[in-house]
Design an enzyme around this catalytic site. Structure first.
Site, mmCIF file in Angstrom:
data_model
loop_
_atom_site.group_PDB
_atom_site.id
_atom_site.type_symbol
_atom_site.label_atom_id
_atom_site.label_comp_id
_atom_site.label_asym_id
_atom_site.label_seq_id
_atom_site.Cartn_x
_atom_site.Cartn_y
_atom_site.Cartn_z
ATOM 1 N N LYS A 1 0.857 -1.192 0.000
ATOM 2 C CA LYS A 1 0.000 0.000 0.000
ATOM 3 C C LYS A 1 0.890 1.239 0.000
ATOM 4 C CE LYS A 1 -4.442 0.869 2.184
ATOM 5 N NZ LYS A 1 -5.154 0.763 3.446
HETATM 6 O O1 G3P Z 1 -9.537 1.782 4.309
HETATM 7 C C1 G3P Z 1 -9.129 3.027 4.800
HETATM 8 C C2 G3P Z 1 -9.626 3.203 6.184
HETATM 9 O O2 G3P Z 1 -8.898 2.456 7.100
HETATM 10 C C3 G3P Z 1 -9.757 4.606 6.601
HETATM 11 O O3 G3P Z 1 -10.949 4.669 7.254
HETATM 12 O O4 G3P Z 1 -12.623 5.569 8.769
HETATM 13 O O5 G3P Z 1 -10.193 6.167 9.078
HETATM 14 O O6 G3P Z 1 -11.486 7.098 7.180
HETATM 15 P P1 G3P Z 1 -11.338 5.958 8.114
#
Ligand code: G3P
Length: 216
Positions: free
Chosen positions: A84
């Site tokens: 990633k």
């Molecule tokens: O897949 C990306 C994720 O981990 C980010 O999620 O909720 O932190 O925006 P969030």
């Protein structure tokens, strides 16, 4: 649409794996911090023993040379590992080198269709548009997924779209309708997708009816 689990928590992964519906995993430094575990190699190796599918492990370097070095190492941890990489000039440079070496890259922190176009041109296996974080700033996050899917179809790009930053079941439904290849979801959202009050009420009624005849 395939479902990946967005977590580095082994209990969640083991529990979800039993359902037979999870075909990959995504992690990031924040998810690692949540588990208070900085040993990325051991975490990814353990995850690979739980889920048989692509597992994204994020690089920490911000320069292309550092990203490439880290990625070449990460790629040796498991045959299913995906590297990633954030979408920056260095990230695109690293991806174009790594994709020629057949190292799969998932370009993360995608917030615009133009970024996604460049990701495909660099040869990445996956792009991760962040839906929830766009919604957070009053932009339509799912429109980004729709736009990226449209552009990729138009030019027959093989890069797969992972709808990420998924916060609730409606995001999953919308991602599936938009044609995302994958949605990567937190464990809680996966459980919410299963749940329906009418299913619970229906089971309760079936059980009550069965008990009423089986006791006579
Ligand atoms: O897949 C990306 C994720 O981990 C980010 O999620 O909720 O932190 O925006 P969030």
């Amino acid at each position: 649409m395939h479902i990946f689990l967005d977590t580095a928590n082994f209990d969640e992964l083991r529990s979800a794996a039993k359902l037979g519906v999870v075909s990959g995993v995504t992690t990031n430094p924040s998810l690692m911090a949540k588990e208070n575990n900085a040993d990325l190699k051991s975490v990814i190796t353990e995850i690979a023993s739980i889920i048989d599918g692509p597992i994204s492990a994020e690089v920490i370097s911000l320069d292309a040379a550092g990203m490439i070095k880290e990625a070449r190492d990460i790629a040796k941890w498991s045959p299913n590992v995906v590297v990633k990489i954030p979408i920056t000039p260095a990230g695109l440079e690293a991806t174009s080198v790594l994709s020629k070496e057949h190292i799969k890259c998932n370009l993360t922190l995608c917030f615009s269709p133009n970024q996604a176009l460049l990701v495909a041109l660099a040869g990445a296996a996956y792009v991760s548009p962040f839906v929830g974080r766009l919604d957070d700033i009053t932009h339509d996050g799912m429109q980004l997924v729709t736009d990226v899917v449209t552009i990729y179809k138009q030019y027959d790009f093989s890069t797969q779209v992972i709808a990420a930053s998924i916060r609730h079941p409606l995001h999953c439904l919308s991602a599936a309708k938009a044609g995302a290849h994958i949605a990567t979801v937190p464990y809680k959202v996966l459980m919410q997708m299963i749940k329906h009050p009418l299913t619970d009420i229906g089971i309760e009624r079936f059980m009550a009816d069965w008990n009423s005849i089986s006791k006579t």
